[in-house]
Design an enzyme around this catalytic site. Structure first.
Site, mmCIF file in Angstrom:
data_model
loop_
_atom_site.group_PDB
_atom_site.id
_atom_site.type_symbol
_atom_site.label_atom_id
_atom_site.label_comp_id
_atom_site.label_asym_id
_atom_site.label_seq_id
_atom_site.Cartn_x
_atom_site.Cartn_y
_atom_site.Cartn_z
ATOM 1 C CG ASP A 70 -6.032 27.444 41.568
ATOM 2 O OD1 ASP A 70 -5.128 27.758 40.773
ATOM 3 O OD2 ASP A 70 -6.086 27.879 42.728
ATOM 4 C CB THR A 139 -5.784 37.658 34.574
ATOM 5 O OG1 THR A 139 -6.073 36.359 34.053
ATOM 6 C CG2 THR A 139 -7.074 38.383 34.892
ATOM 7 C CE LYS A 140 2.043 34.340 36.266
ATOM 8 N NZ LYS A 140 2.704 34.267 37.559
ATOM 9 C CD GLU A 142 -8.189 36.918 29.393
ATOM 10 O OE1 GLU A 142 -8.179 37.697 30.351
ATOM 11 O OE2 GLU A 142 -8.949 37.041 28.428
HETATM 12 C C1 LIG Z 1 -5.057 30.079 38.342
HETATM 13 S S1 LIG Z 1 -4.616 31.404 39.408
HETATM 14 C C2 LIG Z 1 -5.356 32.816 38.637
HETATM 15 C C3 LIG Z 1 -4.807 34.107 39.141
HETATM 16 C C4 LIG Z 1 -5.376 35.355 38.478
HETATM 17 N N1 LIG Z 1 -6.792 35.545 38.804
HETATM 18 C C5 LIG Z 1 -5.164 35.338 36.995
HETATM 19 O O1 LIG Z 1 -6.142 35.201 36.246
HETATM 20 O O2 LIG Z 1 -3.996 35.482 36.540
HETATM 21 C C6 LIG Z 1 -5.701 31.122 40.773
HETATM 22 C C7 LIG Z 1 -5.314 31.935 41.977
HETATM 23 O O3 LIG Z 1 -6.336 31.809 42.979
HETATM 24 C C8 LIG Z 1 -5.721 31.787 44.248
HETATM 25 N N2 LIG Z 1 -6.690 31.143 45.150
HETATM 26 C C9 LIG Z 1 -7.146 29.883 45.078
HETATM 27 N N3 LIG Z 1 -8.053 29.640 46.045
HETATM 28 C C10 LIG Z 1 -8.177 30.803 46.736
HETATM 29 C C11 LIG Z 1 -8.951 31.193 47.861
HETATM 30 N N4 LIG Z 1 -9.787 30.341 48.451
HETATM 31 N N5 LIG Z 1 -8.835 32.453 48.308
HETATM 32 C C12 LIG Z 1 -7.982 33.329 47.707
HETATM 33 N N6 LIG Z 1 -7.219 33.027 46.633
HETATM 34 C C13 LIG Z 1 -7.317 31.768 46.162
HETATM 35 C C14 LIG Z 1 -4.430 31.021 44.020
HETATM 36 O O4 LIG Z 1 -3.475 31.320 45.008
HETATM 37 C C15 LIG Z 1 -4.019 31.493 42.640
HETATM 38 O O5 LIG Z 1 -3.158 32.611 42.718
#
Ligand SMILES: C[S@@+](CC[C@H](N)C(=O)[O-])C[C@H]1O[C@@H](n2cnc3c(N)ncnc32)[C@H](O)[C@@H]1O
Length: 160
Positions: A70, A139-140, A142
């Site tokens: 994020d 990834t989604k 990306e």
């Molecule tokens: C922007 S999304 C990206 C998801 C995936 N990696 C992609 O590229 O499609 C960020 C993801 O990180 C997860 N996330 C954020 N902080 C986290 C943490 N401390 N531990 C595990 N997951 C986390 C969120 O729930 C979210 O699904």
């Protein structure tokens, strides 16, 4: 949603993969993929990766992948970013010497901040950009960033 984790695990069956996510549907989707593809080298943890990290032995991981975390674009939210010095130190300590911390983002300002943090981190050496910077499953998020015209940055560092 686990697609990249499942694809990496399928392509590298002799290595164990641990996917960590707080988003429940992502956990469910990855578990479904693992079942459908009969993958035996994937573990899935539901929770905060930075809490789980304390239960992982130091120098035990070949790689840590932080793909499209994020971005928290507002300055007042930057402290919530995953890639910050204290977290980087914890992740680095879990890597075996030579192990790789691979971060990717579609937010240029976060990429700059990541590079600054990682360049300054003791015990990490930046790896040159590979000829194939996207030699990992897309990834989604990306795809979402690329569709919006944002550049993709991959940053790879080896533990010294
Ligand atoms: C922007 S999304 C990206 C998801 C995936 N990696 C992609 O590229 O499609 C960020 C993801 O990180 C997860 N996330 C954020 N902080 C986290 C943490 N401390 N531990 C595990 N997951 C986390 C969120 O729930 C979210 O699904």
């Amino acid at each position: 949603m686990g697609d990249a984790t499942a694809a990496m695990a399928a392509a590298d069956p002799d290595r164990g993969f641990l996917g960590v996510e707080v988003h429940t549907p992502g956990i469910g989707n990855l578990l479904a993929l693992v079942g459908e593809q009969h993958l035996t080298n994937v573990r899935v943890a539901h929770g905060d990766a930075m809490e789980l990290v304390h239960r992982i032995d130091e120098q035990s991981l070949d790689a840590v992948h932080v793909f499209f975390p994020d971005p928290w674009p507002k300055a007042r939210h930057h402290k919530r970013r995953l890639i910050q010095p204290s977290n980087v130190a914890l992740l680095r300590d879990r890597l075996r010497p030579g192990g790789v911390l691979h971060c990717a983002t579609d937010w240029p300002e976060y990429a700059e901040s990541m590079a600054e943090t990682l360049d300054a981190a003791p015990g990490l050496r930046r790896l040159p950009a590979t000829a194939e910077p996207h030699a990992r499953p897309k990834t989604k998020f990306e795809k979402r960033g690329a569709d919006a015209g944002r550049p993709i940055s991959d940053l790879r560092y080896a533990r010294t």
